[in-house]
Design a protein around this motif. Structure first.
Motif, PDB file in Angstrom:
ATOM      1  N   LEU A  13       0.829  -1.210   0.000  1.00  0.00           N
ATOM      2  CA  LEU A  13       0.000   0.000   0.000  1.00  0.00           C
ATOM      3  C   LEU A  13       0.864   1.261   0.000  1.00  0.00           C
ATOM      4  N   LEU A  14       1.977   1.217   0.718  1.00  0.00           N
ATOM      5  CA  LEU A  14       2.868   2.378   0.741  1.00  0.00           C
ATOM      6  C   LEU A  14       3.393   2.686  -0.652  1.00  0.00           C
ATOM      7  N   MET A  15       3.816   1.654  -1.376  1.00  0.00           N
ATOM      8  CA  MET A  15       4.308   1.872  -2.732  1.00  0.00           C
ATOM      9  C   MET A  15       3.191   2.352  -3.661  1.00  0.00           C
ATOM     10  N   ALA A  16       1.988   1.824  -3.450  1.00  0.00           N
ATOM     11  CA  ALA A  16       0.860   2.273  -4.271  1.00  0.00           C
ATOM     12  C   ALA A  16       0.543   3.745  -3.994  1.00  0.00           C
ATOM     13  N   MET A  17       0.612   4.133  -2.722  1.00  0.00           N
ATOM     14  CA  MET A  17       0.352   5.543  -2.374  1.00  0.00           C
ATOM     15  C   MET A  17       1.431   6.456  -2.944  1.00  0.00           C
ATOM     16  N   ARG A  18       2.658   5.973  -2.944  1.00  0.00           N
ATOM     17  CA  ARG A  18       3.749   6.777  -3.491  1.00  0.00           C
ATOM     18  C   ARG A  18       3.544   7.044  -4.980  1.00  0.00           C
ATOM     19  N   ASP A  19       3.064   6.043  -5.703  1.00  0.00           N
ATOM     20  CA  ASP A  19       2.938   6.168  -7.159  1.00  0.00           C
ATOM     21  C   ASP A  19       1.585   6.743  -7.586  1.00  0.00           C
ATOM     22  N   LYS A  20       0.502   6.261  -6.964  1.00  0.00           N
ATOM     23  CA  LYS A  20      -0.854   6.690  -7.343  1.00  0.00           C
ATOM     24  C   LYS A  20      -1.700   6.896  -6.089  1.00  0.00           C
ATOM     25  N   GLU A  21      -1.451   8.001  -5.407  1.00  0.00           N
ATOM     26  CA  GLU A  21      -2.124   8.231  -4.135  1.00  0.00           C
ATOM     27  C   GLU A  21      -3.634   8.357  -4.295  1.00  0.00           C
ATOM     28  N   GLU A  22      -4.074   9.081  -5.300  1.00  0.00           N
ATOM     29  CA  GLU A  22      -5.510   9.281  -5.492  1.00  0.00           C
ATOM     30  C   GLU A  22      -6.228   7.966  -5.785  1.00  0.00           C
ATOM     31  N   ARG A  23      -5.593   7.094  -6.535  1.00  0.00           N
ATOM     32  CA  ARG A  23      -6.222   5.812  -6.842  1.00  0.00           C
ATOM     33  C   ARG A  23      -6.407   4.971  -5.581  1.00  0.00           C
ATOM     34  N   VAL A  24      -5.411   5.017  -4.688  1.00  0.00           N
ATOM     35  CA  VAL A  24      -5.521   4.278  -3.429  1.00  0.00           C
ATOM     36  C   VAL A  24      -6.626   4.880  -2.570  1.00  0.00           C
ATOM     37  N   ARG A  25      -6.718   6.199  -2.565  1.00  0.00           N
ATOM     38  CA  ARG A  25      -7.768   6.856  -1.787  1.00  0.00           C
ATOM     39  C   ARG A  25      -9.157   6.507  -2.324  1.00  0.00           C
ATOM     40  N   PHE A  26      -9.304   6.483  -3.646  1.00  0.00           N
ATOM     41  CA  PHE A  26     -10.597   6.140  -4.241  1.00  0.00           C
ATOM     42  C   PHE A  26     -10.952   4.668  -4.042  1.00  0.00           C
ATOM     43  N   SER A  27      -9.948   3.855  -3.712  1.00  0.00           N
ATOM     44  CA  SER A  27     -10.210   2.440  -3.435  1.00  0.00           C
ATOM     45  C   SER A  27     -10.751   2.220  -2.029  1.00  0.00           C
ATOM     46  N   GLY A  28     -10.834   3.286  -1.246  1.00  0.00           N
ATOM     47  CA  GLY A  28     -11.432   3.194   0.079  1.00  0.00           C
ATOM     48  C   GLY A  28     -10.452   3.183   1.232  1.00  0.00           C
ATOM     49  N   TYR A  29      -9.158   3.333   0.972  1.00  0.00           N
ATOM     50  CA  TYR A  29      -8.161   3.318   2.040  1.00  0.00           C
ATOM     51  C   TYR A  29      -7.956   4.728   2.601  1.00  0.00           C
ATOM     52  N   ASP A  30      -7.672   4.780   3.905  1.00  0.00           N
ATOM     53  CA  ASP A  30      -7.381   6.049   4.564  1.00  0.00           C
ATOM     54  C   ASP A  30      -5.889   6.346   4.395  1.00  0.00           C
ATOM     55  N   VAL A  31      -5.556   7.048   3.356  1.00  0.00           N
ATOM     56  CA  VAL A  31      -4.157   7.300   3.004  1.00  0.00           C
ATOM     57  C   VAL A  31      -3.445   8.063   4.119  1.00  0.00           C
ATOM     58  N   ALA A  32      -4.110   9.018   4.720  1.00  0.00           N
ATOM     59  CA  ALA A  32      -3.476   9.842   5.756  1.00  0.00           C
ATOM     60  C   ALA A  32      -3.015   8.994   6.940  1.00  0.00           C
ATOM     61  N   SER A  33      -3.825   8.021   7.343  1.00  0.00           N
ATOM     62  CA  SER A  33      -3.464   7.171   8.486  1.00  0.00           C
ATOM     63  C   SER A  33      -2.220   6.337   8.193  1.00  0.00           C
ATOM     64  N   PHE A  34      -2.116   5.814   6.981  1.00  0.00           N
ATOM     65  CA  PHE A  34      -0.939   5.042   6.610  1.00  0.00           C
ATOM     66  C   PHE A  34       0.305   5.920   6.602  1.00  0.00           C
ATOM     67  N   LYS A  35       0.169   7.146   6.116  1.00  0.00           N
ATOM     68  CA  LYS A  35       1.309   8.065   6.101  1.00  0.00           C
ATOM     69  C   LYS A  35       1.743   8.423   7.521  1.00  0.00           C
ATOM     70  N   ILE A  36       0.776   8.672   8.375  1.00  0.00           N
ATOM     71  CA  ILE A  36       1.094   9.000   9.768  1.00  0.00           C
ATOM     72  C   ILE A  36       1.834   7.836  10.421  1.00  0.00           C
ATOM     73  N   PHE A  37       1.375   6.613  10.153  1.00  0.00           N
ATOM     74  CA  PHE A  37       1.994   5.434  10.759  1.00  0.00           C
ATOM     75  C   PHE A  37       3.456   5.299  10.340  1.00  0.00           C
ATOM     76  N   VAL A  38       3.732   5.370   9.048  1.00  0.00           N
ATOM     77  CA  VAL A  38       5.108   5.167   8.598  1.00  0.00           C
ATOM     78  C   VAL A  38       5.997   6.336   9.017  1.00  0.00           C
ATOM     79  N   PHE A  39       5.448   7.534   9.113  1.00  0.00           N
ATOM     80  CA  PHE A  39       6.211   8.683   9.594  1.00  0.00           C
ATOM     81  C   PHE A  39       6.577   8.496  11.070  1.00  0.00           C
ATOM     82  N   CYS A  40       5.663   7.952  11.853  1.00  0.00           N
ATOM     83  CA  CYS A  40       5.941   7.684  13.268  1.00  0.00           C
ATOM     84  C   CYS A  40       6.986   6.582  13.430  1.00  0.00           C
ATOM     85  N   ILE A  41       6.930   5.547  12.580  1.00  0.00           N
ATOM     86  CA  ILE A  41       7.931   4.484  12.635  1.00  0.00           C
ATOM     87  C   ILE A  41       9.323   5.053  12.336  1.00  0.00           C
TER      88      ILE A  41
END
Length: 398
Positions: free
Chosen positions: A229-257
């Motif tokens: 999902l991280l790689m998908a968000m990096r390449d096509k963020e809008e497509r991942v968002r339209f697929s129903g995933y909460d992109v912001a939460s995934f970004k927050i998680f990896v930033f915290c890690i």
């Protein structure tokens, strides 16, 4: 079991690369380097924590943070506060006007230990704060930015500004933080003298073990569904968002890690070097940390470690050998990497190293085996001698 093995090690090639790095850190360096150089390598490895976190955050998540020095510094300062309090017992500070507090507080006419410092008498709280404080700050920054869909270069500028603000704050609050000099003269941890040769060697191995643990955790994340999902968000963020995933939460998680990895590196830096100052928090060190990941390869966890070692070794070597030219030499190294090896050391291995290894792995030609061919005897004719042919010739005749 096989799936867990794949997630943790990344298959046979991933396991081989990890074992090679472990062999280098745990066996080769301790046996070949003197204690001074080994301690330098240990300091370089503390920067590798930040580079590994940047591979997750930047390489796979597409989040370029130019403020990782903030989390490195916070982890280091939390550990330094505990060590400084232990070094500031009433007996050791009896010549001060106010015994029992750090020396820089006494110089600034502070007569009582601030409440901010009180919990750091406990090692348990300190170890918790080393990770929790930077992760909490990363969560606040990430929530404020990613929930509002602030990204790309704007996020990088914001993190850079935060690094500058925190540096100014630390220097300005000299009575609480030691100011521009930082927190120095750190001696013991629970009575264990961290300045001795045996302590430095022990801390080196602890440092290497924690780094390998962070790499394993990073590989587990990248080989899971979250990594894809991280790689998908990096390449096509809008497509991942339209697929129903909460992109912001995934970004927050990896930033915290990434912030947690940086903080662990900062704490180990304080233990190995014996001080922490705002010079490791600001914009310049944060950009250097990004360079470590870029040189090693921003898509490779192991490459990030080699990048941190190579760049810091280059800094040390050039500054010792060419004290007036080392900045130009380091700049030339970075430009060469960006121009000719855009994927870093890991990309160089992928494009040339694997081909070279494949040449050595080619099987040697087998010796031709002799095969006897018996010609059948025809009626009325004498039997002919048996003919011996090589196996290769037999296959060709077929």
């Amino acid at each position: 079991m096989h799936a867990a093995y794949e997630k943790m090690f990344g298959g046979k090639s991933g396991l081989g690369g990890l074992l090679l790095l472990a062999l280098l850190l745990v066996v080769v360096f301790p046996l070949t380097l003197d204690l001074f150089r080994l301690n330098l390598v240990g300091k370089y490895l503390t920067y590798a924590f930040v580079a590994v976190g940047l591979v997750l955050c930047w390489g796979y998540g597409g989040i370029l943070s130019l403020g990782q020095g903030v989390f490195f510094g916070l982890g280091g300062y939390c550990m330094a506060m505990f060590l400084k309090l232990e070094a500031s017992d009433p007996v050791s500070t009896k010549i001060q006007s106010t015994p029992g507090i750090p020396d820089f507080m006494d110089w600034n006419q502070i007569t009582q230990l601030p409440m901010l410092w009180e919990p750091f008498h406990s090692l348990t709280f300190t170890l918790f704060a080393v990770v929790a404080v930077p992760v909490l700050l990363a969560f606040i920054i990430g929530t404020a930015m990613f929930k509002r869909r602030v990204g790309d270069v704007y996020f990088s500028i914001v993190t850079q500004a935060i690094a500058a603000i925190l540096t100014i704050l630390i220097i300005g609050q000299q009575g609480l933080t030691g100011g521009v000099n930082g927190i120095t003269d750190l001696k013991t941890m629970l009575g264990w003298d961290i300045r001795t040769d045996s302590a430095k060697l022990t801390l080196y191995f602890i440092n290497a073990g924690l780094l390998l643990g962070c790499i394993l955790l990073g590989r587990f994340i990248l080989n899971s569904k979250l990594g894809r999902l991280l790689m998908a968000m990096r390449d096509k963020e809008e497509r991942v968002r339209f697929s129903g995933y909460d992109v912001a939460s995934f970004k927050i998680f990896v930033f915290c890690i990434a912030a947690a990895f940086s903080a662990i590196g900062g704490a180990m830096f304080t233990l190995q070097v014996g001080f922490m100052s705002p010079s490791f928090v600001g914009i310049v060190p944060s950009i250097e940390m990004v360079i470590f990941a870029a040189v090693g390869g921003r898509m490779s966890l192991l490459g990030a470690v080699y990048g941190a070692l190579l760049v810091n070794f280059g800094k040390t070597y050039f500054s010792e050998t060419f004290p007036e030219l080392w900045l130009f030499l380091m700049g030339g190294l970075f430009i060469a990497v960006v121009m000719y090896f855009p994927n870093g050391l890991a990309g160089l291995y992928e494009s040339h190293g694997k081909k070279l290894l494949a040449r050595f792995k080619r099987p040697s030609p087998k010796l031709a085996k002799e095969v006897k061919v018996h010609r059948p005897q025809k009626s009325g004719l004498p039997a002919k001698d048996n003919v011996t042919l090589p196996a290769a010739g037999l296959e060709a005749s077929k």
